[in-house]
Design an enzyme around this catalytic site. Sequence first.
Site, PDB file in Angstrom:
ATOM      1  CD  GLU A  25      73.765  11.599  16.832  1.00 59.28           C
ATOM      2  OE1 GLU A  25      73.470  10.727  18.216  1.00 59.28           O
ATOM      3  OE2 GLU A  25      72.975  11.155  15.644  1.00 59.28           O
ATOM      4  CG  ASN A 172      70.339   5.328  15.486  1.00 60.33           C
ATOM      5  OD1 ASN A 172      71.209   4.375  16.323  1.00 60.33           O
ATOM      6  ND2 ASN A 172      69.441   6.188  15.599  1.00 60.33           N
ATOM      7  CD  GLU A 173      67.147   5.326  19.209  1.00 54.74           C
ATOM      8  OE1 GLU A 173      66.504   6.604  18.979  1.00 54.74           O
ATOM      9  OE2 GLU A 173      67.989   5.588  20.252  1.00 54.74           O
ATOM     10  CE1 TYR A 240      71.933   7.318  25.488  1.00 55.58           C
ATOM     11  CE2 TYR A 240      70.178   6.801  24.240  1.00 55.58           C
ATOM     12  CZ  TYR A 240      71.457   7.527  24.443  1.00 55.58           C
ATOM     13  OH  TYR A 240      72.058   7.857  23.285  1.00 55.58           O
ATOM     14  CD  GLU A 296      72.295   5.762  20.250  1.00 54.03           C
ATOM     15  OE1 GLU A 296      71.615   6.174  21.024  1.00 54.03           O
ATOM     16  OE2 GLU A 296      72.524   6.164  19.217  1.00 54.03           O
ATOM     17  CD  GLN A 345      76.651  11.276  20.609  1.00 55.93           C
ATOM     18  OE1 GLN A 345      77.378  11.944  19.956  1.00 55.93           O
ATOM     19  NE2 GLN A 345      75.194  11.254  20.620  1.00 55.93           N
TER      20      GLN A 345
HETATM   21  O1  AHR Z   1      72.311   9.683  21.567  1.00 58.89           O
HETATM   22  C1  AHR Z   1      71.349  10.137  21.446  1.00 58.89           C
HETATM   23  C2  AHR Z   1      70.373  10.318  20.498  1.00 58.89           C
HETATM   24  O2  AHR Z   1      70.172   8.792  21.743  1.00 58.89           O
HETATM   25  C3  AHR Z   1      70.537   9.237  19.619  1.00 58.89           C
HETATM   26  O3  AHR Z   1      70.817  10.050  18.624  1.00 58.89           O
HETATM   27  C4  AHR Z   1      69.417   7.995  19.015  1.00 58.89           C
HETATM   28  O4  AHR Z   1      69.780   7.249  18.153  1.00 58.89           O
HETATM   29  C5  AHR Z   1      69.279   8.297  20.432  1.00 58.89           C
HETATM   30  O5  AHR Z   1      67.424   8.255  20.661  1.00 58.89           O
END
Ligand code: AHR
Length: 491
Positions: A25, A172-173, A240, A296, A345
């Site tokens: 990103e 995205n999101e 995450y 992600e 990432q």
């Molecule tokens: O990876 C960091 C961020 O986490 C990304 O930009 C977003 O899609 C997620 O919330």
Amino acid sequence: MNKLFINTEVTRGHIRKTLQGHFSEHLGRCIYGGLFVGEDSDIPNVNGMRKDVVEALRAIRIPVLRWPGGCFADEYHWKDGIGPRESRKKMVNTHWGGVTEDNSFGTHEFMELCRQLGCDAYINGNVGSGTVQEMSEWVEYLTFDGVSPMADLRRANGQDEAWRVPYFGVGNENWGCGGNMTAEYYANEYRRYQTYVRQYRKDSKVYRIACGPSGDNYAWTEVLMREAGRYMDGLSLHHYTVLGTWQHKGSALGFSEQDYYETLSKTLVMDELIRLHSAIMDRYDPQKRVGLIVDEWGMWYDVEEGTNPGFLYQQNSMRDAMVAALNLNIFNKHCDRVHMANIAQLANVLQSPILTEGPDMVLTPTYYAFKLFSHHQENELLDSALAAPLFEKDGVKLPALQESSSLAPDGTVHVTLVNPSLDEAQAVDIVLQGKTVQSVSGEVLTGAMDDHNSFDKPHIVADKKFESFTIAEHSVKAVVPTCGLVHLAIR
Ligand code: AHR
């Protein structure tokens, strides 16, 4: 002793190489400095891409790269990133540190990076602040070979041939940074936007990915599958692993044993997330045509002290290698539904395989975990059952071992075994039905829980030849060290 039964005559699905995908990103030093330094840099580069990083990623056979975000994707206007660099429009990267983005890395640069890496491109379009026309024209610019305004513009910018873009994300999101939409509203938007993601190339279809849920938001999956399932090839899932709270996530290094065990236990929730989202998808798509795209995932800690909080820079230890290995085994086990996964990432951001500082590069423990798993790419998942007890440590229960096994086209059986324990090595008797063992080779990654590679000491953690095994006619006995990942190639 733990026992692993592998039936080499029964396969359970295809392990797409894309389960070992990555994400880049416009965030902190991921693109700028991490991957791209520009042609005029003193750092050795080919057309602006760091030579050391490209070489390292080719060595682990990076299969697919997602770009340009993330949250950045929904404020990115691709036309600002084409044409002569000096006249490209500058913008504010509002999500990530409020820094100026000069758009010097745009569509042509990303496709050049994928070419050098030898990987597939996964481009994420802008729904949140973009238009249908803008997204539709991007796809035309990228993939149309005939005469058209966008194909002509691409040619004018130096690229004659249309590119192959195997994966395209529609937002995205969008439940959050991508526009704060409701599931119903986004489902309608998705239907509209994807209509104009045209299939220009006969030889390479664009796989359309809808924005999926965060973590356990099963209601989002339900609505998307019900309202738009038939218009998508994939549905994303973001998750995450965070220890503590979002305000106090703890640091990447200098953690306690209890933190270590809790982290591993927390990350195993990925299995439940995939199972429960898949169960919803199964009701609308029993043939499993639509893939779950975990685009992600990974560890998210507090940023390293003294670094820009908007840049999400963190170190990476053996704990992270264990996290990577546990998740990669989980993805293999669910390869019938999970078509792709992209760790967040690629460089200098969150759980990165690569860290850079000026001309220097460090390969992290996570990098080595990916290296050991690369042997599973494009294999068939094998039917396997592991008889291993749970153990309890610091109030946390974990399996003594975790594994996945696959069959390569040349008949080799590949096994990846994870031992989360910090104080007990695990012996395992691997029994192979339908195979006579001729030879075995392997690699091991092990260390203390917070071992890591730094710019001062870049070679503390690396994989080594694995030799703790014995062979019988239909079995292999191996000992997996503490905080350890072992890859075995059984021929
Ligand atoms: O990876 C960091 C961020 O986490 C990304 O930009 C977003 O899609 C997620 O919330």
